[in-house]
Design a protein around this motif. Structure first.
Motif, PDB file in Angstrom:
ATOM      1  N   ARG A  33     -12.781  49.538  -3.807  1.00  0.00           N
ATOM      2  CA  ARG A  33     -12.467  49.681  -5.233  1.00  0.00           C
ATOM      3  C   ARG A  33     -11.497  50.841  -5.454  1.00  0.00           C
ATOM      4  N   LYS A  34     -11.766  51.955  -4.820  1.00  0.00           N
ATOM      5  CA  LYS A  34     -10.897  53.126  -4.967  1.00  0.00           C
ATOM      6  C   LYS A  34      -9.521  52.862  -4.336  1.00  0.00           C
ATOM      7  N   LEU A  35      -9.490  52.179  -3.205  1.00  0.00           N
ATOM      8  CA  LEU A  35      -8.226  51.859  -2.549  1.00  0.00           C
ATOM      9  C   LEU A  35      -7.365  50.957  -3.425  1.00  0.00           C
ATOM     10  N   VAL A  36      -7.973  49.957  -4.046  1.00  0.00           N
ATOM     11  CA  VAL A  36      -7.235  49.065  -4.941  1.00  0.00           C
ATOM     12  C   VAL A  36      -6.660  49.853  -6.111  1.00  0.00           C
ATOM     13  N   TRP A  37      -7.449  50.772  -6.664  1.00  0.00           N
ATOM     14  CA  TRP A  37      -6.938  51.597  -7.759  1.00  0.00           C
ATOM     15  C   TRP A  37      -5.763  52.439  -7.286  1.00  0.00           C
ATOM     16  N   CYS A  38      -5.863  53.038  -6.102  1.00  0.00           N
ATOM     17  CA  CYS A  38      -4.780  53.884  -5.577  1.00  0.00           C
ATOM     18  C   CYS A  38      -3.497  53.070  -5.375  1.00  0.00           C
ATOM     19  N   LEU A  39      -3.631  51.877  -4.831  1.00  0.00           N
ATOM     20  CA  LEU A  39      -2.458  51.035  -4.626  1.00  0.00           C
ATOM     21  C   LEU A  39      -1.837  50.621  -5.957  1.00  0.00           C
ATOM     22  N   ARG A  40      -2.677  50.316  -6.932  1.00  0.00           N
ATOM     23  CA  ARG A  40      -2.163  49.966  -8.263  1.00  0.00           C
ATOM     24  C   ARG A  40      -1.457  51.162  -8.893  1.00  0.00           C
ATOM     25  N   TRP A  41      -2.027  52.362  -8.739  1.00  0.00           N
ATOM     26  CA  TRP A  41      -1.413  53.571  -9.282  1.00  0.00           C
ATOM     27  C   TRP A  41      -0.036  53.782  -8.660  1.00  0.00           C
ATOM     28  N   LEU A  42       0.042  53.655  -7.327  1.00  0.00           N
ATOM     29  CA  LEU A  42       1.327  53.834  -6.649  1.00  0.00           C
ATOM     30  C   LEU A  42       2.348  52.800  -7.094  1.00  0.00           C
ATOM     31  N   TRP A  43       1.908  51.555  -7.245  1.00  0.00           N
ATOM     32  CA  TRP A  43       2.806  50.490  -7.677  1.00  0.00           C
ATOM     33  C   TRP A  43       3.374  50.811  -9.063  1.00  0.00           C
ATOM     34  N   CYS A  44       2.517  51.220  -9.985  1.00  0.00           N
ATOM     35  CA  CYS A  44       2.971  51.560 -11.336  1.00  0.00           C
ATOM     36  C   CYS A  44       3.888  52.781 -11.311  1.00  0.00           C
ATOM     37  N   TYR A  45       3.545  53.773 -10.503  1.00  0.00           N
ATOM     38  CA  TYR A  45       4.331  55.005 -10.436  1.00  0.00           C
ATOM     39  C   TYR A  45       5.757  54.725  -9.954  1.00  0.00           C
TER      40      TYR A  45
END
Length: 65
Positions: A17-29
């Motif tokens: 769950r945390k990894l998916v959030w991190c990847l989504r954050w990086l994608w948006c950034y």
């Protein structure tokens, strides 16, 4: 033994769950979009606790100067 396996699966689910959030954050950034709000490791906790710690540390730093 079953309890250990269950605990391991639960931990794995939280990490994914945390990894998916991190990847989504990086994608948006990197796309220049608004980044998602931070999530905590445990699902029912909010980022408000962390924000309170950051605010308290900043006020202490400002008082020390």
């Amino acid at each position: 033994m079953e309890l250990i396996n269950l605990a391991g699966l639960l931990l794995l689910a939280l990490l994914i769950r945390k990894l998916v959030w991190c990847l989504r954050w990086l994608w948006c950034y990197y796309r220049g979009r608004e980044t998602p709000a931070p999530i905590s490791f445990l699902p029912r906790r909010t980022g408000e606790t962390f924000d309170a710690h950051v605010r308290r540390a900043r006020t202490q730093d400002e008082e020390d100067v």
